[in-house]
Design a protein around this motif. Structure first.
Motif, PDB file in Angstrom:
ATOM      1  N   LEU A 182       0.685  -1.291   0.001  1.00 38.18           N
ATOM      2  CA  LEU A 182       0.117   0.040  -0.051  1.00 38.18           C
ATOM      3  C   LEU A 182       0.976   1.163  -0.079  1.00 38.18           C
ATOM      4  CD1 LEU A 182      -2.934   0.912  -0.066  1.00 38.18           C
ATOM      5  CD2 LEU A 182      -2.881   0.945   2.672  1.00 38.18           C
ATOM      6  N   VAL A 183       1.843   1.196   0.996  1.00 37.42           N
ATOM      7  CA  VAL A 183       2.965   2.407   0.627  1.00 37.42           C
ATOM      8  C   VAL A 183       3.394   2.507  -0.533  1.00 37.42           C
ATOM      9  CG1 VAL A 183       5.218   3.111   1.804  1.00 37.42           C
ATOM     10  CG2 VAL A 183       3.372   2.139   3.407  1.00 37.42           C
ATOM     11  N   ASN A 184       3.746   1.397  -1.066  1.00 38.02           N
ATOM     12  CA  ASN A 184       4.378   1.369  -2.667  1.00 38.02           C
ATOM     13  C   ASN A 184       3.551   1.918  -3.679  1.00 38.02           C
ATOM     14  OD1 ASN A 184       5.386   0.091  -5.211  1.00 38.02           O
ATOM     15  ND2 ASN A 184       7.303  -0.314  -3.610  1.00 38.02           N
ATOM     16  N   LEU A 185       2.325   1.515  -3.462  1.00 38.66           N
ATOM     17  CA  LEU A 185       1.120   2.059  -4.364  1.00 38.66           C
ATOM     18  C   LEU A 185       0.850   3.558  -4.166  1.00 38.66           C
ATOM     19  CD1 LEU A 185      -1.154   0.946  -6.413  1.00 38.66           C
ATOM     20  CD2 LEU A 185      -2.514   0.873  -4.506  1.00 38.66           C
ATOM     21  N   ILE A 186       1.272   3.833  -3.016  1.00 45.58           N
ATOM     22  CA  ILE A 186       0.591   5.334  -2.807  1.00 45.58           C
ATOM     23  C   ILE A 186       1.666   6.214  -3.354  1.00 45.58           C
ATOM     24  CG2 ILE A 186       0.183   7.118  -1.135  1.00 45.58           C
ATOM     25  CD1 ILE A 186      -1.418   5.126   0.635  1.00 45.58           C
ATOM     26  N   PHE A 187       3.012   5.876  -2.940  1.00 44.25           N
ATOM     27  CA  PHE A 187       4.161   6.837  -3.187  1.00 44.25           C
ATOM     28  C   PHE A 187       4.917   6.537  -4.537  1.00 44.25           C
ATOM     29  CE2 PHE A 187       3.408   7.045   1.307  1.00 44.25           C
ATOM     30  CZ  PHE A 187       3.590   8.571   1.750  1.00 44.25           C
ATOM     31  N   PHE A 188       4.838   5.306  -4.852  1.00 41.59           N
ATOM     32  CA  PHE A 188       5.593   5.049  -5.995  1.00 41.59           C
ATOM     33  C   PHE A 188       4.942   4.804  -7.377  1.00 41.59           C
ATOM     34  CE2 PHE A 188       6.946   1.257  -9.108  1.00 41.59           C
ATOM     35  CZ  PHE A 188       8.191   2.030  -9.261  1.00 41.59           C
ATOM     36  N   PHE A 189       3.623   4.286  -7.360  1.00 42.68           N
ATOM     37  CA  PHE A 189       2.872   4.607  -8.624  1.00 42.68           C
ATOM     38  C   PHE A 189       2.791   5.751  -9.574  1.00 42.68           C
ATOM     39  CE2 PHE A 189      -1.023   4.039 -11.033  1.00 42.68           C
ATOM     40  CZ  PHE A 189      -1.104   2.996 -11.889  1.00 42.68           C
ATOM     41  N   PRO A 190       2.311   6.727  -8.779  1.00 44.40           N
ATOM     42  CA  PRO A 190       2.191   8.064  -9.444  1.00 44.40           C
ATOM     43  C   PRO A 190       3.650   8.626 -10.117  1.00 44.40           C
ATOM     44  CG  PRO A 190       1.240   8.210  -7.123  1.00 44.40           C
ATOM     45  CD  PRO A 190       2.123   6.969  -7.303  1.00 44.40           C
ATOM     46  N   LEU A 191       4.631   8.404  -9.613  1.00 49.56           N
ATOM     47  CA  LEU A 191       5.944   8.882 -10.027  1.00 49.56           C
ATOM     48  C   LEU A 191       6.270   8.596 -11.403  1.00 49.56           C
ATOM     49  CD1 LEU A 191       8.333   8.601  -6.749  1.00 49.56           C
ATOM     50  CD2 LEU A 191       6.759  10.660  -7.471  1.00 49.56           C
ATOM     51  N   PRO A 192       6.164   7.507 -11.964  1.00 48.44           N
ATOM     52  CA  PRO A 192       6.512   7.242 -13.443  1.00 48.44           C
ATOM     53  C   PRO A 192       5.344   8.064 -14.058  1.00 48.44           C
ATOM     54  CG  PRO A 192       6.255   5.174 -12.377  1.00 48.44           C
ATOM     55  CD  PRO A 192       5.976   6.085 -11.188  1.00 48.44           C
ATOM     56  N   ILE A 193       4.269   8.376 -13.713  1.00 41.37           N
ATOM     57  CA  ILE A 193       3.485   9.089 -14.565  1.00 41.37           C
ATOM     58  C   ILE A 193       4.005  10.752 -14.462  1.00 41.37           C
ATOM     59  CG2 ILE A 193       1.066   9.912 -14.797  1.00 41.37           C
ATOM     60  CD1 ILE A 193       0.316   7.176 -13.343  1.00 41.37           C
ATOM     61  N   VAL A 194       4.177  11.161 -13.337  1.00 44.39           N
ATOM     62  CA  VAL A 194       4.701  12.483 -13.226  1.00 44.39           C
ATOM     63  C   VAL A 194       5.993  12.441 -14.035  1.00 44.39           C
ATOM     64  CG1 VAL A 194       5.611  14.036 -11.767  1.00 44.39           C
ATOM     65  CG2 VAL A 194       3.826  12.852 -11.059  1.00 44.39           C
ATOM     66  N   LEU A 195       7.213  11.588 -14.071  1.00 40.86           N
ATOM     67  CA  LEU A 195       8.185  11.640 -14.829  1.00 40.86           C
ATOM     68  C   LEU A 195       8.064  11.631 -16.259  1.00 40.86           C
ATOM     69  CD1 LEU A 195      11.412  11.667 -14.506  1.00 40.86           C
ATOM     70  CD2 LEU A 195      11.461   9.463 -14.300  1.00 40.86           C
ATOM     71  N   ALA A 196       6.956  10.849 -16.634  1.00 39.63           N
ATOM     72  CA  ALA A 196       6.835  10.763 -18.147  1.00 39.63           C
ATOM     73  C   ALA A 196       6.304  12.157 -18.624  1.00 39.63           C
ATOM     74  CB  ALA A 196       5.726   9.578 -18.327  1.00 39.63           C
ATOM     75  N   LEU A 197       5.479  12.691 -17.809  1.00 40.52           N
ATOM     76  CA  LEU A 197       4.976  13.991 -18.199  1.00 40.52           C
ATOM     77  C   LEU A 197       6.134  14.927 -18.399  1.00 40.52           C
ATOM     78  CD1 LEU A 197       1.793  14.178 -16.172  1.00 40.52           C
ATOM     79  CD2 LEU A 197       1.742  13.820 -18.739  1.00 40.52           C
ATOM     80  N   MET A 198       7.027  14.846 -17.499  1.00 49.95           N
ATOM     81  CA  MET A 198       7.985  15.815 -17.351  1.00 49.95           C
ATOM     82  C   MET A 198       9.056  15.595 -18.651  1.00 49.95           C
ATOM     83  SD  MET A 198       8.715  15.873 -13.319  1.00 49.95           S
ATOM     84  CE  MET A 198      10.197  17.072 -13.377  1.00 49.95           C
ATOM     85  N   LEU A 199       9.316  14.194 -18.808  1.00 44.62           N
ATOM     86  CA  LEU A 199      10.071  13.957 -20.053  1.00 44.62           C
ATOM     87  C   LEU A 199       9.527  14.342 -21.189  1.00 44.62           C
ATOM     88  CD1 LEU A 199      11.471  10.268 -18.847  1.00 44.62           C
ATOM     89  CD2 LEU A 199      12.827  12.406 -19.243  1.00 44.62           C
TER      90      LEU A 199
END
Length: 293
Positions: free
Chosen positions: A73-90
């Motif tokens: 659950l901690v991994n889902l909350i803090f990790f899952f959104p980050l690839p989306i954010v990073l992809a948007l930034m890239l």
């Protein structure tokens, strides 16, 4: 026969799933036996749901369930959104050479063994040789027991996963973003939409179905924790918050030789994962998404 080359292209994947996924499923029957390698598969005693009863009444069951779901659950909350954010930034980087260099840098940790990642963690955070604690000591601050404090354990696992996999996780999202119609962006620019509004009103809605599908698949793995990662990070002081089903199966099945019991635990995990996928898929459809099926 018209599409024979396409079927031939898919053949290696089909063979892989048949050999490594479907063929071993006969082993599920061992969960209902007291399997003995001396008696063999057919002659071993059938015990019904004995091993499941043992699991559900064991003192460790709720601890294992809490730790496994908590870490995920901690991994889902803090990790899952980050690839989306990073992809948007890239995606917002318009200078292609710079974009490719950054992508290569963030992809690189994915190819490192978890043993190396844990080694880095010890090198930076251990109380004796850790660079962080050496810096704290130099400033007159008491060293912090990052690796033996149960309060930090789940966070350390999540940080390791983020550093190792966040770059690799952007690949699918970047591919989805690449499929967005560029005319939508041009029309938005004409209407005066800024960069943030273009991302919010065009990019994110366009990749929403991809996000939902990956989220459903991630929910299906809520009972799976990186076995190697947890095993390498475990020590007696963090065992109450670090023991999960994967390490428990390893200790019971491999170290203690309780084959049938460990298979029963694995089957329980698989059933829970299947139920979670079905629930997540149904919930996604209620919100108007396509889902997995």
């Amino acid at each position: 026969m018209k599409h024979k080359y396409i079927y031939l292209l898919a053949l290696p994947s089909v063979i892989y799933f048949l050999v490594f996924k479907y063929a071993p499923m006969w082993g599920i029957l061992l969960a209902f036996q007291d399997y003995s390698p001396f008696k063999g598969f057919l002659a071993s005693e059938w015990v019904g749901f004995k091993h499941f009863e043992t699991l559900f009444t064991h003192d460790m069951f709720w601890v294992l369930l809490r730790n496994t779901l908590g870490i995920n659950l901690v991994n889902l909350i803090f990790f899952f959104p980050l690839p989306i954010v990073l992809a948007l930034m890239l995606n917002e980087i318009k200078i292609e050479p710079v974009k490719r260099v950054i992508q290569s840098i963030v992809y690189l940790p994915h190819f490192l063994s978890m043993v190396i990642i844990v080694g880095f963690t010890y090198f930076f955070l251990s109380t004796d040789i850790g660079l962080v604690n050496k810096g704290l000591t130099a400033m007159g601050i008491e060293p912090v027991s990052f690796l033996t404090n149960p309060n930090y354990f789940w966070g350390l696992l999540t940080m390791q996963s983020i550093w190792k996999e966040v770059g690799w996780g952007t690949i699918i999202f970047l591919a989805a973003i690449a499929g967005v119609d560029q005319q939508l962006y041009e029309a938005a620019i004409v209407d005066g939409a800024g960069r943030f509004r273009r991302v919010w009103h065009i990019t994110l809605p366009a990749i929403r179905s991809t996000i939902v599908i990956l989220l459903i698949m991630r929910v299906g793995h809520m009972m799976d924790v990186g076995f190697e990662q947890v095993l390498l990070m475990l020590n007696p002081l963090v065992l109450p918050v670090g023991e999960v089903f994967d390490t428990y199966v390893y200790k019971q099945g491999i170290l203690s030789g309780q084959t049938s019991y460990s298979i029963a635990v694995g089957l329980f995990k698989s059933i829970v994962g299947l139920v979670l996928v079905m629930l997540a898929n149904r919930l996604a459809k209620k919100f108007g998404e396509e889902g997995l099926y």
